[in-house]
Design an enzyme around this catalytic site. Structure first.
Site, mmCIF file in Angstrom:
data_model
loop_
_atom_site.group_PDB
_atom_site.id
_atom_site.type_symbol
_atom_site.label_atom_id
_atom_site.label_comp_id
_atom_site.label_asym_id
_atom_site.label_seq_id
_atom_site.Cartn_x
_atom_site.Cartn_y
_atom_site.Cartn_z
ATOM 1 N N SER A 44 -4.675 -5.329 3.667
ATOM 2 C CA SER A 44 -3.848 -5.285 4.872
ATOM 3 C C SER A 44 -4.316 -4.133 5.763
ATOM 4 O O SER A 44 -5.470 -4.106 6.181
ATOM 5 C CB SER A 44 -2.371 -5.177 4.477
ATOM 6 O OG SER A 44 -1.540 -5.453 5.573
ATOM 7 N N ASP A 65 0.754 -16.302 6.684
ATOM 8 C CA ASP A 65 0.544 -14.912 7.071
ATOM 9 C C ASP A 65 0.251 -14.849 8.561
ATOM 10 O O ASP A 65 -0.642 -15.559 9.043
ATOM 11 C CB ASP A 65 -0.628 -14.340 6.272
ATOM 12 C CG ASP A 65 -0.827 -12.842 6.473
ATOM 13 O OD1 ASP A 65 -0.180 -12.251 7.353
ATOM 14 O OD2 ASP A 65 -1.666 -12.270 5.748
ATOM 15 N N HIS A 71 1.165 -13.196 2.754
ATOM 16 C CA HIS A 71 0.681 -11.819 2.792
ATOM 17 C C HIS A 71 1.239 -11.076 1.581
ATOM 18 O O HIS A 71 2.369 -11.312 1.156
ATOM 19 C CB HIS A 71 1.167 -11.160 4.090
ATOM 20 C CG HIS A 71 0.463 -9.887 4.421
ATOM 21 N ND1 HIS A 71 -0.742 -9.854 5.088
ATOM 22 C CD2 HIS A 71 0.802 -8.593 4.187
ATOM 23 C CE1 HIS A 71 -1.119 -8.608 5.264
ATOM 24 N NE2 HIS A 71 -0.200 -7.809 4.715
#
Length: 378
Positions: A204, A299, A329
């Site tokens: 991320s 996501d 995610h």
């Protein structure tokens, strides 16, 4: 980026007060389903339902300090694993050690994971950066990801905790990641690692840091990483992509959360013009090492993964890109309860082993057996 989306992106650090007020007034336990997309596979849906039972409040209605105390996705994984009576013995590694690395201007907290060695030679080293939007989470939150990468890559993993906003705003986390990578290359031998086989990985916001650390190495005469594993990295500033529109209300990451992260990390709209945040639109990605890119279907960042892969290839970078359907995610570290997480971890591990096992090219100007190295400005 369209003019509309650019204006939308530039508004993010300015507050979006009306949106925040509306979220603050909303009961966090209202009828929003655990999977608003309706696309989660059964394992992922069960995990999202477990997360919902932990009653996290929308972080866009919280201060950073409050958000850091919230139940996290990793807490939901642990709770779901207990429900399944799954102790996940597959995560066994050789050892782990919490250390402080002597980076400048600020020493950084890190955790060093060692695999069970199959030989007595120095092991490869992966410098890993956790996620959390540059604002929340730490090396404990992402312990499962770092541990899995260690075991499956058969490499040491140095998981680094960087300084976070709003206490330390952009580009502090990026600067910390750069000096942490440079420190790891210089000190690999003292850690018992092979200085010629150092890679980067991140998840991320940490995936963004890993990609940026590689461009920093390229531009500052720091030895390049062997490869980069970027797991659903933050790569652009356009909030009007197909996945941002389709998964604007997704769990555990949605568009209001991303806007909150940006407000808490950036100093103002000018930061969104910086190539370190807008990798897709403004960064020079030529000359980077091979990239292993992982994305989740459910996501807001999914479209950016495809756009990033396309830009990397257009710049001559070798990319292995896999999108995992039916998961969200943060799925990567949930191997205790998600089969897709185990698949993604095995994919990353196999690709990193392949790059580590390849012959290491010796730069023409460098004497054999030595790694050219210059201490970067810190």
């Amino acid at each position: 980026m369209t003019p509309v989306s650019r204006r939308s992106a530039l508004m993010l650090p300015l507050g979006l007060a009306a949106l925040t007020t509306a979220c603050a007034q909303q009961d966090p336990r209202m009828a929003m389903p655990a999977d608003p997309s309706g696309r989660a596979d059964p394992e992922q849906r069960a995990l999202l339902e477990t997360l919902a039972r932990l009653n996290p409040r929308p972080i866009e209605a919280l201060s950073a300090a409050e958000a850091r105390r919230q139940p996290s996705y990793s807490d939901a994984v642990k709770a779901r694993a207990l429900e399944l009576a799954n102790t996940n013995p597959g995560r066994v590694i050789g050892s782990q050690e919490d250390i402080t690395i002597s980076t400048l201007p600020t020493p950084l907290r890190a955790r060093l994971y060692r695999p069970i060695p199959a030989h007595n030679r120095p092991l490869p080293l992966i410098v890993y950066f956790h996620g959390g939007g540059w604002v929340i989470s730490d090396i404990d939150t992402y312990d499962a990801s770092a541990r899995a990468i260690c075991r499956l890559s058969e490499a040491m993993v140095l998981s680094v905790h960087y300084r976070q906003g709003p206490e330390f705003r952009f580009p502090t986390a990026h600067d910390d990641a750069n000096v942490a990578y440079a420190w790891a290359v210089r000190n690999a031998a003292s850690l018992g690692a092979d200085a010629t086989r150092v890679a980067l990985a991140g998840e991320s916001a940490g995936g963004n840091l890993a990609l940026n650390a590689a461009t920093y190495a390229r531009d500052n005469r720091v030895p390049a990483p062997i490869a980069i594993a970027a797991i659903y990295p933050v790569a652009g500033v356009d909030l009007d992509t197909p996945s941002y529109r389709e998964f604007a209300n997704a769990k555990p990451l949605n568009r209001p959360m991303i806007e909150w992260f940006v407000r808490n990390y950036t100093r103002g709209p000018q930061d969104l013009q910086d190539p370190r945040l807008d990798l897709i639109g403004k960064a020079n990605l030529a000359g980077l090492p091979p990239v292993v890119l992982v994305n989740a279907e459910i996501d807001p960042l999914a479209s950016d993964g495809t756009r990033l892969a396309d830009k990397l290839r257009a710049n001559g970078v070798v990319v292995q890109h896999t999108v995992y359907p039916g998961v969200t995610h943060e799925f990567f570290g949930a191997d205790a309860v998600l089969s897709k997480a185990r698949q993604a971890q095995e994919f990353v591990g196999a690709e990193m082993r392949r790059f580590f096992e390849a012959p290491v090219p010796v730069p023409p100007s460098a004497p054999r057996g030595r790694v050219p190295m210059r201490r970067p400005a810190m």
